[in-house]
Design an enzyme around this catalytic site. Structure first.
Site, PDB file in Angstrom:
ATOM      1  N   ASN A 119       0.680  -1.663   0.328  1.00  0.00           N
ATOM      2  CA  ASN A 119      -0.140  -0.024   0.033  1.00  0.00           C
ATOM      3  C   ASN A 119       1.152   1.071   0.056  1.00  0.00           C
ATOM      4  O   ASN A 119       1.644   1.014   0.861  1.00  0.00           O
ATOM      5  CB  ASN A 119      -0.960  -0.280   1.494  1.00  0.00           C
ATOM      6  CG  ASN A 119      -2.257   1.229   1.216  1.00  0.00           C
ATOM      7  OD1 ASN A 119      -1.879   1.583  -0.048  1.00  0.00           O
ATOM      8  ND2 ASN A 119      -2.963   0.813   1.816  1.00  0.00           N
ATOM      9  N   ASP A 170      -4.706   5.459 -10.822  1.00  0.00           N
ATOM     10  CA  ASP A 170      -6.196   5.544 -10.847  1.00  0.00           C
ATOM     11  C   ASP A 170      -7.000   7.526 -10.027  1.00  0.00           C
ATOM     12  O   ASP A 170      -6.368   7.589  -9.598  1.00  0.00           O
ATOM     13  CB  ASP A 170      -6.752   5.071  -9.798  1.00  0.00           C
ATOM     14  CG  ASP A 170      -8.635   4.279  -9.582  1.00  0.00           C
ATOM     15  OD1 ASP A 170      -8.921   5.602 -10.396  1.00  0.00           O
ATOM     16  OD2 ASP A 170      -9.048   3.647  -9.406  1.00  0.00           O
ATOM     17  N   LYS A 227     -14.329  11.018  -8.348  1.00  0.00           N
ATOM     18  CA  LYS A 227     -15.259  12.171  -7.973  1.00  0.00           C
ATOM     19  C   LYS A 227     -14.080  12.627  -6.865  1.00  0.00           C
ATOM     20  O   LYS A 227     -13.193  12.500  -6.159  1.00  0.00           O
ATOM     21  CB  LYS A 227     -16.401  10.605  -7.112  1.00  0.00           C
ATOM     22  CG  LYS A 227     -17.132  10.288  -7.787  1.00  0.00           C
ATOM     23  CD  LYS A 227     -17.700   9.137  -7.281  1.00  0.00           C
ATOM     24  CE  LYS A 227     -18.990   7.803  -7.706  1.00  0.00           C
ATOM     25  NZ  LYS A 227     -19.613   7.283  -6.883  1.00  0.00           N
ATOM     26  N   ASP A 266      -2.643   9.778 -18.193  1.00  0.00           N
ATOM     27  CA  ASP A 266      -3.811   9.849 -19.134  1.00  0.00           C
ATOM     28  C   ASP A 266      -5.389  11.028 -19.284  1.00  0.00           C
ATOM     29  O   ASP A 266      -5.774  11.500 -20.120  1.00  0.00           O
ATOM     30  CB  ASP A 266      -4.402   9.276 -20.380  1.00  0.00           C
ATOM     31  CG  ASP A 266      -4.888   8.239 -19.463  1.00  0.00           C
ATOM     32  OD1 ASP A 266      -5.208   8.347 -18.062  1.00  0.00           O
ATOM     33  OD2 ASP A 266      -5.892   6.986 -19.995  1.00  0.00           O
TER      34      ASP A 266
END
Length: 218
Positions: free
Chosen positions: A90, A113, A117, A149
């Site tokens: 992690n 990632d 939100k 990206d």
């Protein structure tokens, strides 16, 4: 085969316990061989390509999803890539357990990632403590290579790494302050290939630890 979850919450109690283990260099590799690490490797297409291209180098793929790691280990064994290892981490909890200080030549953080939100932004991987940990584990002249990206994510990473409060860690942007690196001197990950097929931009950053010259090659 059971589908592996694409997203997990790294802030859940299950993942906040230190469980990472140190990476042991395979005995068949030279004691001083280069070490490169893919952070958040997922299916590890980049790590597999990199390990195959550089058999003299130790390539390590790290991820929080242990089913991904198990599958990758099976594939590495099938392809006889003894210079490719996988381990749990992690990143914001126990990355400093995995490697000794000043032992890594290059970290690759590829298409992290975006957690789109706003309520999930706190799950984004790059934060000041992680930047300092990665710098401490890089050899002088070692590199942090980042690609995304999503422009907002790339800009947020750049703002974190180049924050004046982190000047003491010694990262130097090889494209110049607040500059993106053009082209890709490394193998292309599956995500990068998809991005380019869509004729979309890859936002790349290359940071070297210390006031060093631009890396001469991959």
């Amino acid at each position: 085969m059971r589908k592996i979850r694409q997203h997990v919450n790294p802030l859940s109690a299950h993942f906040m316990v230190t469980r990472a283990q140190p990476v042991a260099r395979p005995p068949e590799l030279a004691p001083g061989c280069p070490i490169e690490v893919e952070l958040g490797c997922a299916d590890a297409e980049f790590s597999f390509a990199r390990a195959a291209a550089r058999p003299d180098m130790l390539m390590v793929g790290l991820d929080i999803r242990e089913p991904c790691l198990a599958r990758n280990r099976v594939r590495a064994a099938e392809e006889r890539l003894s210079n490719l290892l996988f381990g749990y981490v992690n990143l914001n909890v126990d990355i400093d357990v995995v490697f000794a200080p000043a032992s890594v030549d290059r970290f690759h953080l590829l298409f992290p990632d975006p957690w789109v939100k706003k309520s999930h932004h706190k799950r984004r991987v790059i934060e000041p403590a992680l930047v300092a940990s990665l710098a401490a584990q890089l050899r002088p002249g070692g590199e942090l290579h980042v690609a995304s990206d999503v422009f907002d994510v790339a800009l947020e990473i750049m703002a974190t790494v180049e924050d004046p409060s982190l000047a003491h860690v010694g990262f130097v942007n090889q494209a110049g302050p607040w500059g993106f690196w053009r082209g890709n001197p490394f193998e292309a990950s599956r995500r990068e290939q998809t991005t380019l097929r869509r004729e979309q931009r890859v936002w790349r950053m290359r940071y070297v630890r210390g006031d060093m010259a631009v890396p001469t090659g991959p």
